[in-house]
Motif scaffolding. Structure first.
Motif, mmCIF file in Angstrom:
data_model
loop_
_atom_site.group_PDB
_atom_site.id
_atom_site.type_symbol
_atom_site.label_atom_id
_atom_site.label_comp_id
_atom_site.label_asym_id
_atom_site.label_seq_id
_atom_site.Cartn_x
_atom_site.Cartn_y
_atom_site.Cartn_z
ATOM 1 N N THR A 44 0.858 -1.166 0.000
ATOM 2 C CA THR A 44 0.000 0.000 0.000
ATOM 3 C C THR A 44 0.903 1.225 0.000
ATOM 4 O O THR A 44 2.120 1.091 -0.027
ATOM 5 N N LYS A 45 0.306 2.397 0.034
ATOM 6 C CA LYS A 45 1.067 3.648 0.161
ATOM 7 C C LYS A 45 0.806 4.210 1.548
ATOM 8 O O LYS A 45 -0.334 4.250 1.997
ATOM 9 N N ARG A 46 1.876 4.628 2.220
ATOM 10 C CA ARG A 46 1.757 5.256 3.533
ATOM 11 C C ARG A 46 2.684 6.457 3.577
ATOM 12 O O ARG A 46 3.724 6.481 2.929
ATOM 13 N N ASP A 54 5.897 3.236 -0.705
ATOM 14 C CA ASP A 54 5.365 1.877 -0.711
ATOM 15 C C ASP A 54 5.572 1.264 0.660
ATOM 16 O O ASP A 54 6.639 1.430 1.278
ATOM 17 N N TRP A 55 4.553 0.532 1.130
ATOM 18 C CA TRP A 55 4.602 -0.110 2.428
ATOM 19 C C TRP A 55 4.088 -1.533 2.264
ATOM 20 O O TRP A 55 2.938 -1.747 1.897
ATOM 21 N N ASP A 56 4.952 -2.504 2.503
ATOM 22 C CA ASP A 56 4.559 -3.903 2.384
ATOM 23 C C ASP A 56 3.651 -4.286 3.544
ATOM 24 O O ASP A 56 3.874 -3.872 4.675
ATOM 25 N N LEU A 57 2.639 -5.085 3.232
ATOM 26 C CA LEU A 57 1.644 -5.457 4.243
ATOM 27 C C LEU A 57 1.753 -6.931 4.616
ATOM 28 O O LEU A 57 1.904 -7.801 3.751
ATOM 29 N N TYR A 58 1.665 -7.179 5.915
ATOM 30 C CA TYR A 58 1.525 -8.545 6.413
ATOM 31 C C TYR A 58 0.037 -8.824 6.630
ATOM 32 O O TYR A 58 -0.764 -7.908 6.794
ATOM 33 N N GLU A 60 -1.411 -9.619 9.123
ATOM 34 C CA GLU A 60 -1.872 -9.111 10.421
ATOM 35 C C GLU A 60 -2.489 -7.719 10.290
ATOM 36 O O GLU A 60 -3.161 -7.252 11.198
ATOM 37 N N ASP A 61 -2.244 -7.037 9.188
ATOM 38 C CA ASP A 61 -2.747 -5.689 8.942
ATOM 39 C C ASP A 61 -4.071 -5.799 8.195
ATOM 40 O O ASP A 61 -4.134 -6.414 7.129
ATOM 41 N N GLY A 62 -5.142 -5.218 8.738
ATOM 42 C CA GLY A 62 -6.460 -5.288 8.108
ATOM 43 C C GLY A 62 -6.474 -4.771 6.680
ATOM 44 O O GLY A 62 -7.240 -5.237 5.844
ATOM 45 N N LYS A 63 -5.612 -3.812 6.365
ATOM 46 C CA LYS A 63 -5.524 -3.253 5.007
ATOM 47 C C LYS A 63 -5.064 -4.309 4.006
ATOM 48 O O LYS A 63 -5.354 -4.228 2.822
ATOM 49 N N PHE A 64 -4.358 -5.331 4.482
ATOM 50 C CA PHE A 64 -3.891 -6.419 3.621
ATOM 51 C C PHE A 64 -5.059 -7.024 2.851
ATOM 52 O O PHE A 64 -4.983 -7.225 1.640
ATOM 53 N N TYR A 65 -6.167 -7.291 3.540
ATOM 54 C CA TYR A 65 -7.306 -7.973 2.920
ATOM 55 C C TYR A 65 -8.068 -7.059 1.965
ATOM 56 O O TYR A 65 -8.528 -7.510 0.909
ATOM 57 N N ASP A 66 -8.181 -5.775 2.302
ATOM 58 C CA ASP A 66 -8.798 -4.811 1.384
ATOM 59 C C ASP A 66 -7.993 -4.719 0.088
ATOM 60 O O ASP A 66 -8.552 -4.744 -1.006
ATOM 61 N N ASN A 67 -6.664 -4.622 0.227
ATOM 62 C CA ASN A 67 -5.813 -4.498 -0.957
ATOM 63 C C ASN A 67 -5.766 -5.791 -1.761
ATOM 64 O O ASN A 67 -5.699 -5.761 -2.987
ATOM 65 N N LEU A 68 -5.797 -6.935 -1.076
ATOM 66 C CA LEU A 68 -5.824 -8.226 -1.763
ATOM 67 C C LEU A 68 -7.068 -8.321 -2.639
ATOM 68 O O LEU A 68 -6.996 -8.708 -3.809
ATOM 69 N N HIS A 69 -8.222 -7.932 -2.080
ATOM 70 C CA HIS A 69 -9.488 -7.952 -2.814
ATOM 71 C C HIS A 69 -9.439 -6.983 -3.995
ATOM 72 O O HIS A 69 -9.757 -7.340 -5.134
#
Length: 150
Positions: A44-46, A54-58, A60-69
């Protein structure tokens, strides 16, 4: 490409492709458990020090699932030239998660090895299964197997 130049190196080993076969497509149920065969990479971008980076997501981060979708829907639209009829996609439970760091083109990236329950539209799940989930799929990231149809 591999049939035109069948020799390739992987690490310190040399290989030669003798044949290529297309496997039958697998019907992916609308609820199932998947396990990564290669890690899923999502970013994501932070704001860091006033700049967007750019910020890599694990996982464990709720944003991971939004971005995956969103990544899955965007790639579906790009490939098919239209939106999916149904864009439902939800990771309902993560049974196992392990964060891993990989070096890609000299940069360190945080990636996700995981086993997870997912439910969604058949068209999105099959697309993700065939094309990979997340980013950097052309580099082999995001490959999954179905380990249990729910």
């Amino acid at each position: 490409g591999l049939l035109q130049e069948p020799e390739f190196e992987l690490g310190h080993s040399e290989f030669m492709v003798n044949s290529v076969e297309i496997l039958d497509s697998e019907n992916i149920p609308e609820k199932c458990t998947m396990k990564t065969l290669s890690p899923i990479y999502i970013k994501t971008k932070r704001k860091v020090d006033g700049e967007l980076k750019d910020w890599d997501l694990y996982a464990e981060d709720g944003k991971f699932y939004d971005n995956l979708h969103q990544n899955l829907v965007d790639r579906y639209e790009e490939y098919h030239g239209e939106e999916p009829d149904n864009d439902h996609f939800d990771v309902t439970e993560v049974h196992h998660f392990k964060g891993r760091r990989y070096t890609i083109a000299g940069d360190h990236r945080r990636c996700n090895e995981m086993k997870f329950d997912v439910e969604g539209s058949e068209e999105l799940l099959e697309f993700g299964y065939e094309a990979g989930f997340g980013e950097k799929n052309a580099m082999g990231f995001g490959c999954v197997e179905v380990v249990n149809g729910a």
